[in-house]
Write a protein that holds these residues in place. Sequence first.
Motif, PDB file in Angstrom:
ATOM      1  N   ARG A  46       0.854  -1.205   0.000  1.00 50.05           N
ATOM      2  CA  ARG A  46       0.000   0.000   0.000  1.00 50.05           C
ATOM      3  C   ARG A  46       0.882   1.244   0.000  1.00 50.05           C
ATOM      4  N   LYS A  47       0.662   2.129  -0.966  1.00 49.50           N
ATOM      5  CA  LYS A  47       1.515   3.305  -1.126  1.00 49.50           C
ATOM      6  C   LYS A  47       0.668   4.569  -1.198  1.00 49.50           C
ATOM      7  N   HIS A  48       1.242   5.658  -0.663  1.00 49.79           N
ATOM      8  CA  HIS A  48       0.603   6.975  -0.723  1.00 49.79           C
ATOM      9  C   HIS A  48       1.683   8.031  -0.914  1.00 49.79           C
ATOM     10  N   PHE A  49       1.255   9.203  -1.363  1.00 51.16           N
ATOM     11  CA  PHE A  49       2.161  10.327  -1.577  1.00 51.16           C
ATOM     12  C   PHE A  49       1.982  11.343  -0.453  1.00 51.16           C
ATOM     13  N   TYR A  50       3.113  11.890   0.009  1.00 50.63           N
ATOM     14  CA  TYR A  50       3.111  12.840   1.117  1.00 50.63           C
ATOM     15  C   TYR A  50       4.025  14.001   0.775  1.00 50.63           C
ATOM     16  N   SER A  51       3.654  15.173   1.302  1.00 48.64           N
ATOM     17  CA  SER A  51       4.499  16.354   1.140  1.00 48.64           C
ATOM     18  C   SER A  51       5.510  16.427   2.282  1.00 48.64           C
ATOM     19  N   ASN A  52       6.591  17.123   2.019  1.00 46.51           N
ATOM     20  CA  ASN A  52       7.678  17.269   2.991  1.00 46.51           C
ATOM     21  C   ASN A  52       7.850  18.750   3.333  1.00 46.51           C
ATOM     22  N   PRO A  53       6.948  19.307   4.134  1.00 51.45           N
ATOM     23  CA  PRO A  53       7.013  20.756   4.398  1.00 51.45           C
ATOM     24  C   PRO A  53       8.234  21.156   5.218  1.00 51.45           C
ATOM     25  N   GLU A  54       8.786  20.253   6.017  1.00 52.77           N
ATOM     26  CA  GLU A  54       9.943  20.587   6.853  1.00 52.77           C
ATOM     27  C   GLU A  54      11.267  20.431   6.120  1.00 52.77           C
ATOM     28  N   ASN A  55      11.221  20.034   4.836  1.00 48.29           N
ATOM     29  CA  ASN A  55      12.439  19.836   4.032  1.00 48.29           C
ATOM     30  C   ASN A  55      13.413  18.877   4.723  1.00 48.29           C
ATOM     31  N   LEU A  56      12.882  17.750   5.179  1.00 45.78           N
ATOM     32  CA  LEU A  56      13.727  16.752   5.822  1.00 45.78           C
ATOM     33  C   LEU A  56      14.593  16.047   4.782  1.00 45.78           C
ATOM     34  N   PRO A  57      15.844  15.758   5.089  1.00 47.65           N
ATOM     35  CA  PRO A  57      16.709  15.022   4.147  1.00 47.65           C
ATOM     36  C   PRO A  57      16.327  13.543   4.114  1.00 47.65           C
ATOM     37  N   LEU A  58      15.403  13.194   3.241  1.00 44.97           N
ATOM     38  CA  LEU A  58      14.881  11.840   3.177  1.00 44.97           C
ATOM     39  C   LEU A  58      15.521  11.072   2.029  1.00 44.97           C
ATOM     40  N   ALA A  59      15.727   9.791   2.243  1.00 42.70           N
ATOM     41  CA  ALA A  59      16.264   8.887   1.229  1.00 42.70           C
ATOM     42  C   ALA A  59      15.429   7.621   1.214  1.00 42.70           C
ATOM     43  N   ILE A  60      15.590   6.842   0.158  1.00 40.80           N
ATOM     44  CA  ILE A  60      14.836   5.596   0.033  1.00 40.80           C
ATOM     45  C   ILE A  60      15.237   4.644   1.158  1.00 40.80           C
ATOM     46  N   GLY A  61      14.243   4.134   1.871  1.00 41.60           N
ATOM     47  CA  GLY A  61      14.478   3.226   2.976  1.00 41.60           C
ATOM     48  C   GLY A  61      14.321   3.860   4.346  1.00 41.60           C
ATOM     49  N   ASP A  62      14.151   5.193   4.400  1.00 42.55           N
ATOM     50  CA  ASP A  62      13.979   5.858   5.699  1.00 42.55           C
ATOM     51  C   ASP A  62      12.588   5.559   6.262  1.00 42.55           C
ATOM     52  N   VAL A  63      12.522   5.336   7.548  1.00 47.41           N
ATOM     53  CA  VAL A  63      11.252   5.116   8.249  1.00 47.41           C
ATOM     54  C   VAL A  63      10.759   6.457   8.748  1.00 47.41           C
ATOM     55  N   VAL A  64       9.546   6.833   8.360  1.00 48.06           N
ATOM     56  CA  VAL A  64       9.017   8.153   8.675  1.00 48.06           C
ATOM     57  C   VAL A  64       7.657   8.026   9.347  1.00 48.06           C
ATOM     58  N   ALA A  65       7.298   9.080  10.075  1.00 53.43           N
ATOM     59  CA  ALA A  65       5.979   9.203  10.696  1.00 53.43           C
ATOM     60  C   ALA A  65       5.144  10.135   9.836  1.00 53.43           C
ATOM     61  N   THR A  66       4.013   9.627   9.350  1.00 53.18           N
ATOM     62  CA  THR A  66       3.183  10.378   8.420  1.00 53.18           C
ATOM     63  C   THR A  66       1.862  10.771   9.064  1.00 53.18           C
ATOM     64  N   GLU A  67       1.222  11.740   8.461  1.00 51.38           N
ATOM     65  CA  GLU A  67      -0.074  12.226   8.946  1.00 51.38           C
ATOM     66  C   GLU A  67      -1.156  11.194   8.691  1.00 51.38           C
ATOM     67  N   SER A  68      -2.015  10.991   9.676  1.00 46.73           N
ATOM     68  CA  SER A  68      -3.126  10.062   9.549  1.00 46.73           C
ATOM     69  C   SER A  68      -4.277  10.567  10.401  1.00 46.73           C
ATOM     70  N   SER A  69      -5.391   9.918  10.262  1.00 46.47           N
ATOM     71  CA  SER A  69      -6.577  10.319  11.037  1.00 46.47           C
ATOM     72  C   SER A  69      -7.151   9.096  11.722  1.00 46.47           C
ATOM     73  N   PRO A  70      -7.078   9.006  13.054  1.00 48.41           N
ATOM     74  CA  PRO A  70      -6.395   9.944  13.969  1.00 48.41           C
ATOM     75  C   PRO A  70      -4.930   9.529  14.151  1.00 48.41           C
ATOM     76  N   GLY A  71      -4.143  10.390  14.797  1.00 50.16           N
ATOM     77  CA  GLY A  71      -2.770  10.055  15.138  1.00 50.16           C
ATOM     78  C   GLY A  71      -1.852  10.095  13.935  1.00 50.16           C
ATOM     79  N   HIS A  72      -0.862   9.212  13.949  1.00 52.50           N
ATOM     80  CA  HIS A  72       0.113   9.162  12.865  1.00 52.50           C
ATOM     81  C   HIS A  72       0.367   7.703  12.502  1.00 52.50           C
ATOM     82  N   ASP A  73       0.897   7.513  11.303  1.00 49.00           N
ATOM     83  CA  ASP A  73       1.214   6.179  10.805  1.00 49.00           C
ATOM     84  C   ASP A  73       2.705   6.105  10.505  1.00 49.00           C
ATOM     85  N   ILE A  74       3.225   4.878  10.440  1.00 44.80           N
ATOM     86  CA  ILE A  74       4.642   4.652  10.194  1.00 44.80           C
ATOM     87  C   ILE A  74       4.780   3.927   8.860  1.00 44.80           C
TER      88      ILE A  74
END
Length: 387
Positions: A60-88
Amino acid sequence: MGCTSCASGADGQPKGCKNNGTCGTDGCNKLTVFDWLSNMSLPKDMVPFNAVEVRFKNGRKHFYSNPENLPLAIGDVVATESSPGHDIGIVTLTGELVRVQMKRKKELLNLEELPKIYRKATQKDIDIWQGVRDREEDVQKRSREIAMALGLKMKISDVEFQGDGSKVIFYYTAEERVDFRQLIKDFARAFSTRIEMKQVGFRQEASRLGGIGSCGRELCCSTWLTDFRSVNTSAARYQQLSLNPQKLAGQCGKLKCCLNYELDSYMEALKEFPKMDVKLLTEKGKAQCQKIDIFKGLMWFSYEEQAMAWHELSVEKVNEIIAINKKGKKVASLEEFIEEKIIEDAELFNNVVGQDSLTRFDQPKRARNKKGKSRSKNRNKNRKRNA
């Protein structure tokens, strides 16, 4: 493709990373996309596309914006916006290739409307995420027991926890409409979390679960196929396949998606063939088509009064007969248009390795008999001399 942790063990058996789709190298996951723009730099006056593609459980894949300009690379584990709370989730694509993927999937390129990435996942986030994922198998078993106790005609195929554990999604398949209002109450009482039910099709279920097809390879829907086009029985008819549901159906119970792979080639080849219901007019009577061979370009016709006697004709000869019939004329017979083929005698077995004949034991042992006779003659001569 596989990561280093999926290599073979000391005894030669595959170890397996046992991450169940959360491998950080993104080399042994389903629906992996190769970033062919990773080694290319952008022009100086071009701003990089500030969006990423994040993958969750079972592709399952989704697209997310990076407003904080975090230095992200393929394979990084991130916390994304969800309703409610956040998803990994795990980052699968960054940069300009995300723009290409969004255009291909017909997503709007407005970054303000996309959900956001909060931060890179901390160790605490990862521990909670792994903890709730370890519960999924037990929750799935318990949920099936509850559904069976209520007598609901549905199959819970998969369970997915949100990264923070605040919500659990139950994926189910059903042929009819299911009233699961009481089911949700029992789930909330048993699991003490927010419940969400998602109905998926049988093809989507097979793509999520995965498996091995009759060809011996992994299922196309779980490895690289992203869109599910409709498959009709006419695809099997065009390819001259027997309409056997056991052979034409896949693990999802529907017609195999691979029936559409070569359909265009068959349709292109069939343009040179006349229709199957065409009848050839001869002086011996009408002849109807019984069988065609697309690869060899052959057709078999038989007279209506002699249905068991088939005559092999090439497509060119059949079209020639049809052209004569359109002029209002009849041909003498089909036998005049049969092309005689000279079949050369092919050597079925060639002793290239110096092997013995397979029938060597069937031949009589003549050499040994001759030796025995010569020995007996010598013995008789010696006896006479001694006498």
